[in-house]
Motif scaffolding. Sequence first.
Motif: not given
Length: 396
Positions: A300-313
């Motif tokens: 696979v490509n060594k560079f992998k963009p990331y996009l996401g959402i999260g929630y902290t408690m």
Amino acid sequence: MKKTLIISLLTFTALSLRAEGPDVADSTKLGVSAYRKIIDRSSIMFREAQMNGYFSHLDLGVTLSNVGIGFDFATPLKRWGQLRIGGTFRPNTTYDCSLGLEISEGLTEEQQQQRYDKVAKLASAYTNVPPTRTIDMSGGYEMLNFKMLVDFYPIRQHRNLRITAGFYWGNGTIVKGTNTAMSGTMLSGVTIYNAMYRRAAAGLDIDLSAAGFSLGSMQPKIREKLQEWGAITIPVGTYANDMVAEQNVYYSTDVIDAQGNVTHSAGELMYAQGDVIHRAGETIRLTPDDNDMVRIDAKVNKFKPYLGIGYTMPVTKDGRTQISLDAGLLIWGGAPSVVALVETGGSDKAGNRLFQSIDLAHNAKDVRGKLGTLVDKAKGYTVMPELSLRFSQRIW
């Protein structure tokens, strides 16, 4: 006299240093002053950054996800987000499959088995391994990544919710597949047989003197039989496109026809760079390499963009201990490549066998058996969903 001269030199040196003293002192004062200004300015900038919400504290986080086990350090970026820097490691996961061996094309399964049994017994005579028509493969799936992520708080008054963007940077080869040790021993016999076949196909005598054998008058008959049988190969699918030579390919030995004439000489050009070696629709046939190994890797490509959402408690009242849930996508930039090596049929200028890589995920079709199932699965991974659970603790 000497004493007077030494005293005179010392006195002259002292007077010289005294004369230069104010300049040296002034230079030193200026240097110390500039250094203090830099330190003071840096301290002011850091305090201002902290007052504005930058680097006001540092958290240590531990993550558990389908991408692996990881850790990160997080620090605020003003009031609109935070920076996370760390890494992830996925422990080795093993995948197994078997590949079938084949000798001669255009035969029924029963004919294949009968012919293969005869040839395999010949090859196994040198390895003491029972003949079999399957090669067992084992591949380890492993990922190691550095990650840099920026969390954005879309609602400043409610910083539990975040949108995350960033990247992962890691190993390019995520699966390294090789034959098992037992199959490797049998592949040694396949290599010996194929070396005999290549000489027979070139019209040359079979030299078994190193093994203490002499074929003598049997040479023509054995050569004819080997030419009829062909090489032992591992068919895995068909070429979706023509395969062209990546470099010049040369004959490794002389080629002699039935009348004893040399039709090609060792070192003569077989394929020029860019010539077609295998046509689309032909069967892809793998053979053991010079180490009696068959390798199939996923890349696979060594560079992998990331996009996401999260929630902290928060876990504790002071908020220094927290738990977070994140869901996102690792963008691989296309489906992984499933790479195997195929023989060109020739050698380089030095006489070494030449292999070229074929991407079974992009340049092959009708890949057989469980390998085909794994290749089809790899084609679907243009992005990789990630679901992670993060525990964090404030350090300062």
